[in-house]
Design an enzyme around this catalytic site. Structure first.
Site, PDB file in Angstrom:
ATOM      1  N   LYS A  25      51.307  19.380 -50.672  1.00 18.87           N
ATOM      2  CA  LYS A  25      51.986  20.669 -50.702  1.00 18.87           C
ATOM      3  C   LYS A  25      52.061  21.219 -49.277  1.00 18.87           C
ATOM      4  CE  LYS A  25      51.827  25.138 -53.145  1.00 18.87           C
ATOM      5  NZ  LYS A  25      51.151  25.939 -54.185  1.00 18.87           N
ATOM      6  N   SER A  48      49.616  28.000 -60.068  1.00 17.05           N
ATOM      7  CA  SER A  48      50.598  27.214 -59.317  1.00 17.05           C
ATOM      8  C   SER A  48      50.450  25.701 -59.387  1.00 17.05           C
ATOM      9  CB  SER A  48      50.605  27.637 -57.855  1.00 17.05           C
ATOM     10  OG  SER A  48      51.402  28.772 -57.717  1.00 17.05           O
ATOM     11  N   SER A 103      53.907  27.751 -57.926  1.00 19.19           N
ATOM     12  CA  SER A 103      54.545  27.503 -56.645  1.00 19.19           C
ATOM     13  C   SER A 103      54.526  26.033 -56.227  1.00 19.19           C
ATOM     14  CB  SER A 103      53.883  28.340 -55.558  1.00 19.19           C
ATOM     15  OG  SER A 103      52.535  27.948 -55.380  1.00 19.19           O
TER      16      SER A 103
HETATM   17  N1  GLN Z   1      53.187  32.393 -60.151  1.00 19.87           N
HETATM   18  C1  GLN Z   1      52.029  33.027 -59.621  1.00 19.87           C
HETATM   19  C2  GLN Z   1      52.433  34.007 -58.548  1.00 19.87           C
HETATM   20  O1  GLN Z   1      53.588  34.109 -58.268  1.00 19.87           O
HETATM   21  C3  GLN Z   1      51.037  32.021 -59.140  1.00 19.87           C
HETATM   22  C4  GLN Z   1      51.148  31.644 -57.724  1.00 19.87           C
HETATM   23  C5  GLN Z   1      50.097  30.654 -57.283  1.00 19.87           C
HETATM   24  O2  GLN Z   1      49.252  30.207 -58.054  1.00 19.87           O
HETATM   25  N2  GLN Z   1      50.118  30.328 -56.008  1.00 19.87           N
HETATM   26  O3  GLN Z   1      51.607  34.676 -57.989  1.00 19.87           O
END
Ligand code: GLN
Length: 497
Positions: free
Chosen positions: A82, A181, A157
């Site tokens: 990532k 994410s 994400s």
């Molecule tokens: N979808 C969640 C957010 O927008 C999780 C993001 C994450 O785990 N980095 O905060």
């Protein structure tokens, strides 16, 4: 031809060891596949120019045949990373314009550990900018499409990580999880996603989003593979670069405090079906839960029952506050973590007439809308006058949720929920409705608030508009009990066939 579709770490290791193919050939096969499908999917931002050199080195180590290199669990195994995890000498942009030119000067601890285990890194994959989002639509480099249906998002994400695995463009991908994410994109794409216990994997070299919530973990094809990677990246003892990592003693004490597994089934017993799985009625009746997800969850429960697991209804009375708590605490931490991106210390700069104008131009032009929104939200909830009303209250509610979990784990060994309330949604579907977007995180954020480990495992498909869209279920375990996730996760995979 290497069959990338059904490849697992174990199979690849066997073939590499038998000499059926080399790591160079394996990595080449992935690069070919990436060339073929990535232009449409947009999972990879970059294939590293030294990927094949790394593979060659792995092959040379294997050819030497010394015992040390042959016992390496990941020798020659290709990974995708990532874009917010540092790999020395390589770009890491967090899918942001502000870090477009940023080259990592050191390895994240997770990367060092993977290197020591022999892993090869093929490239870096797309994500929501600074990990803020659930669809990769917030990437400055375009959305990552879902390989199962190119009209839909891959989740986020870590959407690039999940899509890379789902499109057979990587055997394993590292992701990060602050509120879901790793698990949500894994669920949308049909992969396994593991969020370890907070503090088990070092955050050193992971660009911080919400420091009290962030954790690195793998996205893989099988639970077995997730376990192999977890065993490598988890810290055997506290990492001196991350003071929130757990010491060896802490891990054993915390894990030992949940006695159930050993008491009931004995440490090495195969009779693991005595484990008790909790389900949460208040979560199953949510408004936004899609019919397909509800049916799939019920079918998964039946499957687990048929294998002899005890399914127990439990109550988590404060879980209804999780999403609100997350969307207060997370932006508070975001606003503070993002302060370092000022055009001076890191990354690119847009000059202004004076220093203040430099800051405003740089952050205004080079940070995306969602990131700026969260900085403002976080600054607001931390500001004097609102601190007590929002930030402190959210922390109190977090404590209540944590107590709920502590109580629940007196009664059960795992908690089962869907991973997400819907299958992957269409690109653009939630763009004008941030609340609908945030609701996709309803099942995942709690594990981060409480710090417990959680895994998303493929549990079937939903037929939507003639497409088969993957679904996932989530298991959460007590702190430091990833072992229970692996045992039941593997059993569940077996039951699904
Ligand atoms: N979808 C969640 C957010 O927008 C999780 C993001 C994450 O785990 N980095 O905060």
């Amino acid at each position: 031809m290497i069959d990338l579709k059904t490849l697992t770490i174990k199979k690849a290791q066997e073939s590499l060891q038998k000499g059926e193919y080399s790591s160079v050939e394996l990595v080449s096969a992935y690069i070919e596949q990436i060339k073929k499908v990535n232009p449409e999917v947009n999972a990879y931002l970059e294939v590293y120019t030294d990927a094949l050199d790394q593979a060659k080195l792995a092959d040379e180590r294997r050819a030497k045949g010394d015992k040390d290199s042959l016992t390496l669990p990941l020798l020659g195994i290709p990974f995708a990373i990532k874009d917010n995890i540092l790999f020395a000498g390589h770009t890491a942009s967090a899918s942001s314009k502000i870090l477009e030119q940023y080259v990592a000067s050191y390895d994240a601890t997770a990367i060092s550990k993977l290197k020591e285990a022999g892993a090869v890194f093929i490239g870096r994959v797309n994500m929501d900018e600074f990990a803020m989002g659930g669809s990769t639509e917030n990437s400055a480099y375009g959305v990552t499409k879902n390989p199962n249906d190119l009209e839909r998002v891959s989740g986020g994400s870590s959407g690039g990580s999940a899509a890379a695995v789902a499109m057979d463009g990587a055997l394993v991908a590292l992701g990060s999880d602050t509120g879901g994410s790793i698990r949500q994109p894994a669920s949308y794409c049909g992969a396994v996603g593991l969020k370890p216990t907070y503090g088990r994997v070092s955050r050193h070299g992971l660009m911080a989003m919400g420091s009290s919530l962030d954790v690195i973990g793998p996205i893989t094809k099988t639970v077995d593979d997730a376990e192999i990677v977890f065993d490598v990246i988890a810290c055997a003892d506290a990492d001196r670069y991350d003071s929130t990592t757990l010491t060896k003693i802490e891990v054993s004490e915390i894990a030992g405090s949940h006695k159930t597994l050993d008491e009931q089934v004995g440490t090495n017993s195969s009779n693991t079906t005595k484990l008790r799985i909790g389900i949460v009625p208040e979560l199953m009746n949510l408004d936004g839960l899609s019919k397909e997800v509800r049916e799939n969850l019920n079918a998964s429960i039946e499957l687990l029952k048929s294998a002899g697991y005890e399914i127990k209804e439990i109550s988590l009375p404060h879980i209804k506050y999780s999403l609100a708590v997350y969307y207060i605490l997370m932006p508070a931490e975001v606003s503070s973590n993002m302060a370092r991106f000022d055009g001076v210390k890191y990354g690119s700069k847009v000059e202004g007439a004076d220093l203040l104008q430099d800051y405003m131009n740089t952050r205004g032009e080079l940070l995306g809308k969602e990131v700026r929104k969260r900085i403002m939200l976080g600054t607001y909830v931390l500001s004097s006058g609102y601190h007590d009303a929002f930030y402190n209250k959210a922390n109190l509610a977090k404590d209540l949720i944590t107590t709920d979990f502590k109580n629940a784990f007196e009664e059960v060994d795992l908690i089962l929920t869907p991973t997400a309330p819907t299958p992957a949604f269409k690109i653009g579907a939630h763009t004008s409705d941030p609340v609908a977007m945030y609701l996709e995180d309803i099942f995942t954020v709690t594990a981060n608030l409480v710090g417990v480990p959680a895994v998303s495992i493929p549990s079937g498909f939903a037929e939507v508009e003639g497409k088969k869209l993957p679904l996932g279920i989530q298991f959460m375990a007590p702190h430091c009990r990833e072992d229970i996730l692996f045992i039941v996760g593997k059993k569940f995979e077996e039951l699904r066939g």
